[in-house]
Design an enzyme around this catalytic site. Sequence first.
Site, mmCIF file in Angstrom:
data_model
loop_
_atom_site.group_PDB
_atom_site.id
_atom_site.type_symbol
_atom_site.label_atom_id
_atom_site.label_comp_id
_atom_site.label_asym_id
_atom_site.label_seq_id
_atom_site.Cartn_x
_atom_site.Cartn_y
_atom_site.Cartn_z
ATOM 1 N N GLY A 165 0.830 -1.208 0.000
ATOM 2 C CA GLY A 165 0.000 0.000 0.000
ATOM 3 C C GLY A 165 0.864 1.257 0.000
ATOM 4 N N GLY A 213 -0.502 4.179 -0.072
ATOM 5 C CA GLY A 213 -1.507 5.199 0.249
ATOM 6 C C GLY A 213 -0.969 6.080 1.362
ATOM 7 N N ILE A 245 -1.052 5.878 4.720
ATOM 8 C CA ILE A 245 -0.310 5.239 5.799
ATOM 9 C C ILE A 245 1.019 4.677 5.289
ATOM 10 C CG2 ILE A 245 -0.349 3.368 7.512
ATOM 11 C CD1 ILE A 245 -3.333 3.848 7.813
ATOM 12 N N ARG A 298 -8.253 0.846 5.600
ATOM 13 C CA ARG A 298 -8.885 0.640 6.904
ATOM 14 C C ARG A 298 -10.368 0.344 6.712
ATOM 15 N NH1 ARG A 298 -5.720 2.161 11.129
ATOM 16 N NH2 ARG A 298 -7.496 2.436 12.517
ATOM 17 N N HIS A 350 6.729 38.675 4.820
ATOM 18 C CA HIS A 350 7.908 38.342 4.016
ATOM 19 C C HIS A 350 9.129 38.384 4.921
ATOM 20 C CE1 HIS A 350 10.686 38.205 0.666
ATOM 21 N NE2 HIS A 350 11.328 39.246 1.179
HETATM 22 P P1 NAD Z 1 -5.289 3.875 1.389
HETATM 23 O O1 NAD Z 1 -6.578 3.446 0.810
HETATM 24 O O2 NAD Z 1 -4.866 5.294 1.326
HETATM 25 O O3 NAD Z 1 -4.102 3.015 0.684
HETATM 26 C C1 NAD Z 1 -4.083 1.617 0.655
HETATM 27 C C2 NAD Z 1 -3.431 1.146 -0.629
HETATM 28 O O4 NAD Z 1 -3.185 -0.251 -0.524
HETATM 29 C C3 NAD Z 1 -4.280 1.350 -1.864
HETATM 30 O O5 NAD Z 1 -3.604 2.215 -2.759
HETATM 31 C C4 NAD Z 1 -4.440 -0.071 -2.441
HETATM 32 O O6 NAD Z 1 -4.344 -0.095 -3.839
HETATM 33 C C5 NAD Z 1 -3.265 -0.814 -1.820
HETATM 34 N N1 NAD Z 1 -3.439 -2.289 -1.730
HETATM 35 C C6 NAD Z 1 -4.468 -2.959 -1.132
HETATM 36 N N2 NAD Z 1 -4.258 -4.314 -1.252
HETATM 37 C C7 NAD Z 1 -3.079 -4.484 -1.915
HETATM 38 C C8 NAD Z 1 -2.315 -5.628 -2.347
HETATM 39 N N3 NAD Z 1 -2.702 -6.897 -2.110
HETATM 40 N N4 NAD Z 1 -1.143 -5.411 -3.008
HETATM 41 C C9 NAD Z 1 -0.719 -4.156 -3.257
HETATM 42 N N5 NAD Z 1 -1.417 -3.058 -2.883
HETATM 43 C C10 NAD Z 1 -2.570 -3.199 -2.220
HETATM 44 O O7 NAD Z 1 -5.298 3.306 2.879
HETATM 45 P P2 NAD Z 1 -4.348 3.598 4.112
HETATM 46 O O8 NAD Z 1 -3.067 4.233 3.673
HETATM 47 O O9 NAD Z 1 -4.281 2.300 4.845
HETATM 48 O O10 NAD Z 1 -5.180 4.656 4.946
HETATM 49 C C11 NAD Z 1 -6.482 4.320 5.435
HETATM 50 C C12 NAD Z 1 -7.294 5.554 5.796
HETATM 51 O O11 NAD Z 1 -6.764 6.170 6.939
HETATM 52 C C13 NAD Z 1 -7.331 6.560 4.679
HETATM 53 O O12 NAD Z 1 -8.664 6.966 4.477
HETATM 54 C C14 NAD Z 1 -6.515 7.706 5.204
HETATM 55 O O13 NAD Z 1 -6.985 8.956 4.747
HETATM 56 C C15 NAD Z 1 -6.659 7.572 6.713
HETATM 57 N N6 NAD Z 1 -5.452 8.100 7.370
HETATM 58 C C16 NAD Z 1 -5.205 9.431 7.320
HETATM 59 C C17 NAD Z 1 -4.050 9.939 7.873
HETATM 60 C C18 NAD Z 1 -3.786 11.409 7.813
HETATM 61 O O14 NAD Z 1 -4.713 12.175 7.805
HETATM 62 N N7 NAD Z 1 -2.551 11.850 7.728
HETATM 63 C C19 NAD Z 1 -3.114 9.092 8.463
HETATM 64 C C20 NAD Z 1 -3.411 7.740 8.506
HETATM 65 C C21 NAD Z 1 -4.580 7.253 7.939
#
Ligand code: NAD
Length: 482
Positions: A196, A198, A200, A287, A460
């Site tokens: 992932g 994404g 996290i 999640r 500035h």
């Molecule tokens: P995400 O959906 O952002 O990313 C998960 C990724 O995992 C996706 O891109 C997906 O394609 C990939 N994936 C899933 N199964 C896979 C596999 N078998 N092989 C390869 N890739 C695979 O999820 P996340 O990063 O876990 O975050 C979860 C939620 O928590 C999000 O909604 C996020 O906004 C929230 N969150 C926000 C913050 C913040 O505000 N800074 C911090 C942590 C979490």
Amino acid sequence: MTKKTTQYDVIIIGAGPAGYSCAIRSAQLGLKTACIDNWRNSQGLTPLGGAHLNAGCVASLTLLESAKLYHSLQQEIQQHGIYADNVRVDLAQMVGRKDQIINKLSHKIGELFTHHKIDHIRARAKLLKNKEIALTPSSPSDADNIPATLTAKHIVLATGSSPIQLSCAKIDNEYIIDSFAALNMAELPKKIAIIGAGVIGLELASIWNRLGSETILLDAQETFLPLPDHQIAREAYRIFTRQGFDLRLGARVIAAKKGPKRVAVEYQDQEGTHTLRVDKLIVASGRKPNTENLAAPEANLLLDETGYVHVDENCRTNLPSVYAIGDLTLLGPMLAHKGIEEGVFVAEQIAGLHSDINYGTIPSVIYTDPEIAWVGQTEQALKAMGIAIKTGSFPFSAIARAQAIGKTDGLVKIITDAETDNILGVHIIGAGASEMIAEAVLAMEYSASSEDLARTIHVHPTLSETLHEAALALKKRTLHLP
Ligand code: NAD
């Protein structure tokens, strides 16, 4: 603790950001309030703050700050003419500092609960029919003080979310670990793979890559960071790969097998099946809402097919006087500050106040280095809707403050309505993006135009001038670039 006979106006299930803010606002409005939570940490304590504070975002950004310091001492301060020898990491101390900060923040929520006379009930709650809640104490020592059931005039569900488990990579929290364990590693792994790329995955990669682990991110999607504007995502890709992230897109993990000391990760991409051997595999594949066992079948709480609680635009579930907020619903993104606002929104509705929440101006932040932050629409979404737009962008490298602090990566992009000049979206990648986005949120909340931002005086030299200059760029009159 609770007295067995207490009659509550509001009971909130879950003490994460959504739940505790709902409890505090309810109590401020004179409502007799209890908050039930069953979080128990490794020391057997029952801290408030939920996964966000105890196992997620706060822990992650605390470690990232440590990792940034280390990285800067290793690779960045020499340009200032400063040399530090023998810089080393004591991981146990670094993780310990993170735990101390979390404990302090959780303790502060406890003090707020005491101040507002909110009862913290340490138990697992299950919604039964007729707004009755069954309680299972968190530990035998709590059992004497907790009744078997409770009820209230209003119930707010705020149980948050937890990591999605993948059948192809079963968590053992030794070699194949979840995002929580990834913030508590005892030793620095030489080589890490993260499933992932994404939010996290990128935040964790930013920590461990900076501390010296070789970091490979595997994501099944071909598109990198689909949520922010594509220009920002492209810039992020360029910066992160330059920093040494090994980003493999279109790479679906299909199996993970534990060897004696390492994990063999199998993934498929367009070229076929590949195997990687790593010391740790972190699963950060999304999640899911914590709705399993939240309500008994006879409660008739309506969930959608993916397990989210069905709510209307006022966070009301299908059950009278039962609300759901935060990560439990599909209203808005899974973000702590969205939950906090919904907590306040629901408490005010319960107290009979007029309350409102603007889902169109919820900012998002990714705590990488540099940070990524955005609010409103992307250029791609607006074009798909057929809305005529204008865009203006400005790089951090042309800003004096960015040069002075040596953080010149990134840019600000502002998108406006071509006809009205109203700001429709602001997207930032760069140092301090998480703080700078607040100005954009305020501007959009007040329906500002880019002209309003262009005429607002910015100090500035500061990083916020990037936003000012991006507004000027829309008028083709930037001051610090031709
Ligand atoms: P995400 O959906 O952002 O990313 C998960 C990724 O995992 C996706 O891109 C997906 O394609 C990939 N994936 C899933 N199964 C896979 C596999 N078998 N092989 C390869 N890739 C695979 O999820 P996340 O990063 O876990 O975050 C979860 C939620 O928590 C999000 O909604 C996020 O906004 C929230 N969150 C926000 C913050 C913040 O505000 N800074 C911090 C942590 C979490």
